[in-house]
Design a protein around this motif. Structure first.
Motif, PDB file in Angstrom:
ATOM      1  N   ARG A 151       0.826  -1.204   0.000  1.00 19.33           N
ATOM      2  CA  ARG A 151       0.000   0.000   0.000  1.00 19.33           C
ATOM      3  C   ARG A 151       0.861   1.255   0.000  1.00 19.33           C
ATOM      4  N   PHE A 152       1.942   1.259   0.773  1.00 18.77           N
ATOM      5  CA  PHE A 152       2.837   2.418   0.786  1.00 18.77           C
ATOM      6  C   PHE A 152       3.470   2.624  -0.592  1.00 18.77           C
ATOM      7  N   ALA A 153       3.853   1.553  -1.261  1.00 26.13           N
ATOM      8  CA  ALA A 153       4.428   1.668  -2.602  1.00 26.13           C
ATOM      9  C   ALA A 153       3.417   2.270  -3.571  1.00 26.13           C
ATOM     10  N   GLU A 154       2.161   1.851  -3.442  1.00 24.41           N
ATOM     11  CA  GLU A 154       1.097   2.378  -4.301  1.00 24.41           C
ATOM     12  C   GLU A 154       0.884   3.870  -4.047  1.00 24.41           C
ATOM     13  N   LEU A 155       0.848   4.267  -2.776  1.00 24.53           N
ATOM     14  CA  LEU A 155       0.629   5.670  -2.428  1.00 24.53           C
ATOM     15  C   LEU A 155       1.801   6.534  -2.883  1.00 24.53           C
ATOM     16  N   LYS A 156       3.012   6.009  -2.763  1.00 31.90           N
ATOM     17  CA  LYS A 156       4.194   6.749  -3.210  1.00 31.90           C
ATOM     18  C   LYS A 156       4.107   7.028  -4.709  1.00 31.90           C
ATOM     19  N   THR A 157       3.647   6.044  -5.463  1.00 26.43           N
ATOM     20  CA  THR A 157       3.480   6.228  -6.903  1.00 26.43           C
ATOM     21  C   THR A 157       2.441   7.305  -7.198  1.00 26.43           C
ATOM     22  N   GLN A 158       1.342   7.300  -6.465  1.00 22.77           N
ATOM     23  CA  GLN A 158       0.300   8.312  -6.654  1.00 22.77           C
ATOM     24  C   GLN A 158       0.829   9.712  -6.352  1.00 22.77           C
ATOM     25  N   LEU A 159       1.612   9.848  -5.290  1.00 19.08           N
ATOM     26  CA  LEU A 159       2.167  11.149  -4.924  1.00 19.08           C
ATOM     27  C   LEU A 159       3.163  11.631  -5.986  1.00 19.08           C
ATOM     28  N   THR A 160       3.970  10.714  -6.484  1.00 16.98           N
ATOM     29  CA  THR A 160       4.945  11.083  -7.514  1.00 16.98           C
ATOM     30  C   THR A 160       4.244  11.537  -8.786  1.00 16.98           C
ATOM     31  N   THR A 161       3.155  10.877  -9.134  1.00 18.45           N
ATOM     32  CA  THR A 161       2.371  11.276 -10.307  1.00 18.45           C
ATOM     33  C   THR A 161       1.783  12.671 -10.117  1.00 18.45           C
ATOM     34  N   ALA A 162       1.323  12.960  -8.907  1.00 21.33           N
ATOM     35  CA  ALA A 162       0.662  14.245  -8.635  1.00 21.33           C
ATOM     36  C   ALA A 162       1.643  15.394  -8.471  1.00 21.33           C
ATOM     37  N   PHE A 163       2.786  15.146  -7.840  1.00 16.57           N
ATOM     38  CA  PHE A 163       3.717  16.227  -7.496  1.00 16.57           C
ATOM     39  C   PHE A 163       4.979  16.238  -8.346  1.00 16.57           C
ATOM     40  N   ASN A 258      -3.330  21.217   4.981  1.00 16.25           N
ATOM     41  CA  ASN A 258      -4.575  20.452   4.978  1.00 16.25           C
ATOM     42  C   ASN A 258      -4.643  19.617   6.248  1.00 16.25           C
ATOM     43  N   SER A 259      -5.852  19.234   6.617  1.00 18.86           N
ATOM     44  CA  SER A 259      -6.041  18.368   7.782  1.00 18.86           C
ATOM     45  C   SER A 259      -5.951  16.904   7.367  1.00 18.86           C
ATOM     46  N   VAL A 260      -5.662  16.065   8.348  1.00 19.87           N
ATOM     47  CA  VAL A 260      -5.619  14.612   8.159  1.00 19.87           C
ATOM     48  C   VAL A 260      -6.661  14.008   9.098  1.00 19.87           C
ATOM     49  N   PRO A 261      -7.539  13.129   8.606  1.00 22.80           N
ATOM     50  CA  PRO A 261      -8.555  12.533   9.478  1.00 22.80           C
ATOM     51  C   PRO A 261      -7.920  11.850  10.688  1.00 22.80           C
ATOM     52  N   ILE A 272       0.301   2.654  11.424  1.00 17.97           N
ATOM     53  CA  ILE A 272       1.288   3.241  10.507  1.00 17.97           C
ATOM     54  C   ILE A 272       0.687   3.333   9.111  1.00 17.97           C
ATOM     55  N   ARG A 273      -0.017   2.303   8.710  1.00  9.80           N
ATOM     56  CA  ARG A 273      -0.683   2.322   7.406  1.00  9.80           C
ATOM     57  C   ARG A 273      -1.739   3.424   7.364  1.00  9.80           C
ATOM     58  N   TYR A 274      -2.556   3.524   8.406  1.00  6.51           N
ATOM     59  CA  TYR A 274      -3.622   4.529   8.418  1.00  6.51           C
ATOM     60  C   TYR A 274      -3.053   5.946   8.430  1.00  6.51           C
ATOM     61  N   ILE A 275      -1.950   6.138   9.140  1.00  9.01           N
ATOM     62  CA  ILE A 275      -1.280   7.444   9.131  1.00  9.01           C
ATOM     63  C   ILE A 275      -0.828   7.779   7.712  1.00  9.01           C
ATOM     64  N   GLY A 276      -0.174   6.809   7.063  1.00  7.44           N
ATOM     65  CA  GLY A 276       0.311   7.028   5.704  1.00  7.44           C
ATOM     66  C   GLY A 276      -0.819   7.294   4.727  1.00  7.44           C
ATOM     67  N   GLU A 277      -1.887   6.519   4.820  1.00  7.52           N
ATOM     68  CA  GLU A 277      -3.027   6.725   3.923  1.00  7.52           C
ATOM     69  C   GLU A 277      -3.650   8.091   4.144  1.00  7.52           C
ATOM     70  N   GLY A 278      -3.777   8.496   5.408  1.00  8.00           N
ATOM     71  CA  GLY A 278      -4.376   9.795   5.705  1.00  8.00           C
ATOM     72  C   GLY A 278      -3.533  10.939   5.179  1.00  8.00           C
ATOM     73  N   MET A 279      -2.215  10.864   5.386  1.00  5.95           N
ATOM     74  CA  MET A 279      -1.343  11.938   4.919  1.00  5.95           C
ATOM     75  C   MET A 279      -1.300  11.991   3.396  1.00  5.95           C
ATOM     76  N   ALA A 280      -1.243  10.838   2.750  1.00  7.29           N
ATOM     77  CA  ALA A 280      -1.199  10.809   1.286  1.00  7.29           C
ATOM     78  C   ALA A 280      -2.472  11.406   0.698  1.00  7.29           C
ATOM     79  N   GLN A 281      -3.621  11.002   1.227  1.00  8.01           N
ATOM     80  CA  GLN A 281      -4.886  11.526   0.710  1.00  8.01           C
ATOM     81  C   GLN A 281      -4.986  13.020   0.939  1.00  8.01           C
ATOM     82  N   SER A 282      -4.531  13.489   2.090  1.00  5.55           N
ATOM     83  CA  SER A 282      -4.551  14.914   2.404  1.00  5.55           C
ATOM     84  C   SER A 282      -3.683  15.700   1.419  1.00  5.55           C
ATOM     85  N   LEU A 283      -2.516  15.174   1.110  1.00  4.09           N
ATOM     86  CA  LEU A 283      -1.628  15.832   0.143  1.00  4.09           C
ATOM     87  C   LEU A 283      -2.231  15.832  -1.258  1.00  4.09           C
TER      88      LEU A 283
END
Length: 289
Positions: A151-163, A258-261, A272-283
């Protein structure tokens, strides 16, 4: 002595190895992170302290109905605990001095997570494996840890695509009030999640017992054009947004905040996963268009 036909099991906690005469079925978890670890192993504890606040601060995984509330984490209700007739009690640092009393009720496994000398995320993951061993769920634990990495690898890819690259620097924090903040430091689970996302911190902080350092809100000016993510709940958010000081911050003017749920930054392995998912979605919500 173990029951006929039931083999004793050897388990590990922060004090070393212990032998449980029977596989535990009725388990009390006296700290929120321990309750979370059990729930993430599909094991429902019979008793947990301060369940109402768990629902506000920890949130995930949800506490099922029917779990008995045992009072506070620092001073659990011993009579109520004993009446539950547990065959295993899980304790953490806030209950360390209670272990002799607790052991008069049932076997106790003690898990230390938070200290200045340790990485909180690595300890949470280690304890997750230890607890899984005690409840016969080691295979499930490894599956969930592998899924977290994926999941972290997937989120990292999404962030790289966006930023694009390099990814932005981020200050992850909680508000103490409208004038001061808690910034997560190098040994926190939050910093670990940032690193897994491929992000660097905009305001590096040293290791501390709880992985946080309190700062004046004016110190956030040093974030510059980086990003600020603050974890909920924060009841004064609307009032803060009206303040001249807040509106003058560079990251606020750039809409880099931005806020994080709500998620528990002092929790178990899956937090740790939920923290990462929340921060990634917020970004991703405030990524450049």
């Amino acid at each position: 002595m173990s029951l006929p036909g039931v083999a004793a099991i050897t388990v590990t906690d922060s004090r070393g190895q212990h032998e449980l005469q029977t596989p535990p079925k009725r388990i009390v978890a006296l700290n929120w992170d321990l309750a979370e670890q059990l729930l993430e192993l599909d094991v429902v504890p019979v008793g947990v302290p301060n369940i109402k606040d768990y629902g506000e601060w920890v949130v995930k995984p949800a506490m099922p109905d029917g779990v008995d509330d045992l009072g506070t984490r620092a001073e659990p209700n011993m009579e109520k605990l004993a009446a539950l007739k547990p065959d295993l009690i899980l304790a953490a640092t806030p209950q360390k001095d209670l272990i002799p009393r607790l052991e008069s009720i049932a076997p106790v496994l003690y898990y230390s997570t938070y200290s200045k000398e340790t990485n909180s995320a690595e300890m949470a993951i280690q304890n997750y494996r230890y607890i899984a061993e005690a409840v016969g769920k080691s295979t499930l634990a490894e599956q969930k840890l592998a899924a977290m990495d994926a999941r972290f690898a997937e989120l990292k890819t999404q962030l790289t695509t966006a930023f694009g690259e390099p990814l932005p620097k981020v200050a992850a924090m909680r508000f103490a009030n409208k004038t001061s903040v808690y910034i997560y430091g190098e040994n926190s689970t939050t910093e670990y999640a940032l690193q897994k996302l491929g992000l660097q911190t905009a305001l590096p902080q040293p290791a501390t017992e709880w992985g946080i350092v309190q700062k004046r809100i004016t110190d956030l000016q040093h974030v510059g054009n980086g990003y600020v993510l603050y974890f909920e709940p924060f009841n004064d958010a609307e009032a803060l947004k009206k303040s001249v000081l807040w509106k003058a911050m560079p990251f606020v003017r750039l809409n880099h905040v931005n806020s994080v749920p709500s998620v528990w930054n002092y929790g178990g392995a899956m937090s740790i996963r939920y923290i990462g998912e929340g921060m990634a979605q917020s970004l991703l919500e405030i990524a450049p268009k």
